[in-house]
Design an enzyme around this catalytic site. Structure first.
Site, PDB file in Angstrom:
ATOM      1  N   TYR A 276      -1.019   4.355  -1.592  1.00 11.66           N
ATOM      2  CA  TYR A 276      -2.205   4.602  -0.782  1.00 11.66           C
ATOM      3  C   TYR A 276      -1.815   5.138   0.595  1.00 11.66           C
ATOM      4  CZ  TYR A 276      -6.592   3.627   1.700  1.00 11.66           C
ATOM      5  OH  TYR A 276      -7.744   3.734   2.446  1.00 11.66           O
TER       6      TYR A 276
ATOM      7  N   ARG B  74       0.832  -1.210   0.000  1.00 11.65           N
ATOM      8  CA  ARG B  74       0.000   0.000   0.000  1.00 11.65           C
ATOM      9  C   ARG B  74       0.863   1.255   0.000  1.00 11.65           C
ATOM     10  NH1 ARG B  74      -2.920  -3.295  -1.283  1.00 11.65           N
ATOM     11  NH2 ARG B  74      -4.936  -3.955  -0.434  1.00 11.65           N
TER      12      ARG B  74
ATOM     13  N   ARG C 230      -5.737  -9.014   9.822  1.00  8.99           N
ATOM     14  CA  ARG C 230      -4.981  -7.813  10.191  1.00  8.99           C
ATOM     15  C   ARG C 230      -5.434  -7.274  11.546  1.00  8.99           C
ATOM     16  NH1 ARG C 230      -5.590  -4.054   4.788  1.00  8.99           N
ATOM     17  NH2 ARG C 230      -4.076  -5.096   3.419  1.00  8.99           N
TER      18      ARG C 230
END
Length: 245
Positions: free
Chosen positions: A147, A144, A205
């Protein structure tokens, strides 16, 4: 009994699906007059039945954003929920992916805030909520890079606006969701070729062992928008199932 946002005028971007849509619906239930914006107008087709005004809008078009917010205002609440997730680390990120991440996730908020803030300052009232992410300056998430960079910038923008507006009755806060179940997440799971396996990894997660829901994030936004949070500005509200513990 009046809702927590009764009489407030709100503008929500990214309202076609996911967190943005849930926010628009939650705000309407709480009594706000909501304009719900999305790049894809078809995703908004059912919202008028909920008392919500739909608006097809490309939030990366600064001139269009200015016209839309002027037409919808003066606003009491602005929620920036539009965004895009690039899946890949820095070595898998093209220049176009990088530019799109910044444009859709950060520059779009620059456009909306620049358009909405003057009237809020003049009226000495207003709440701005920027949807960031725990994948940001809060924690690094593999795959990521673009992002996370863009969402770290969202947090920086939030704090800058909060500091500039704090003496003028306008608050600006950020919401940092953990991994949240949404159509976008399903698309990313499908792209792996193993939807169920990917969703299990996404859920893992969070120490709570599950994904967040868009409705949970919307409730956090209701809090940030309402008078109960009147003494809160420049903060990042983390709702992540323990991901950043």
């Amino acid at each position: 009994m009046q809702g927590r946002l009764a009489g407030k005028r709100a503008f929500v971007t990214g309202a076609g699906q996911g967190i943005g849509r849930a926010v628009a619906l939650a705000f309407a239930r709480e009594g706000a007059r909501v304009t719900a914006a999305s790049r894809t107008g078809a995703k908004l087709a059912d919202l008028p039945a909920q008392g919500i005004l739909p608006l097809e809008l490309d939030v990366t078009d600064g001139a269009a954003v200015a016209r839309a917010i002027t037409g919808a205002g003066p606003l009491d609440i602005l929620v920036n929920a539009a965004g895009w997730v690039h899946a890949g680390g820095i070595l898998e990120c093209s220049e176009a992916d990088w530019a799109r991440s910044l444009e859709q996730n950060v520059t779009s908020m620059f456009y909306t805030i620049r358009a909405a803030l003057p009237a809020m300052l003049e009226r000495r009232a207003g709440a701005i909520i920027n949807v960031a992410s725990v994948a940001s300056s809060l924690t690094g998430v593999a795959g990521r890079a673009a992002y996370g960079t863009s969402k770290a910038a969202v947090i920086g923008l939030t704090k800058a606006v909060a500091r500039e507006a704090v003496a003028h009755g306008v608050r600006c806060n950020a919401l940092a969701p953990g991994t949240t179940f949404s159509p976008s997440l399903i698309e990313r799971a499908d792209a792996t070729g193993d939807r169920e396996g990917a969703l299990r990894l996404f859920a893992a997660r969070q120490p709570m062992g599950r994904l967040g829901t868009a409705e949970e994030m919307a409730e956090a936004c209701v809090y940030l928008a309402c008078d109960a949070a009147a003494f809160m500005t420049g903060q990042v509200l983390v709702v992540d199932g323990g991901q950043t513990l």
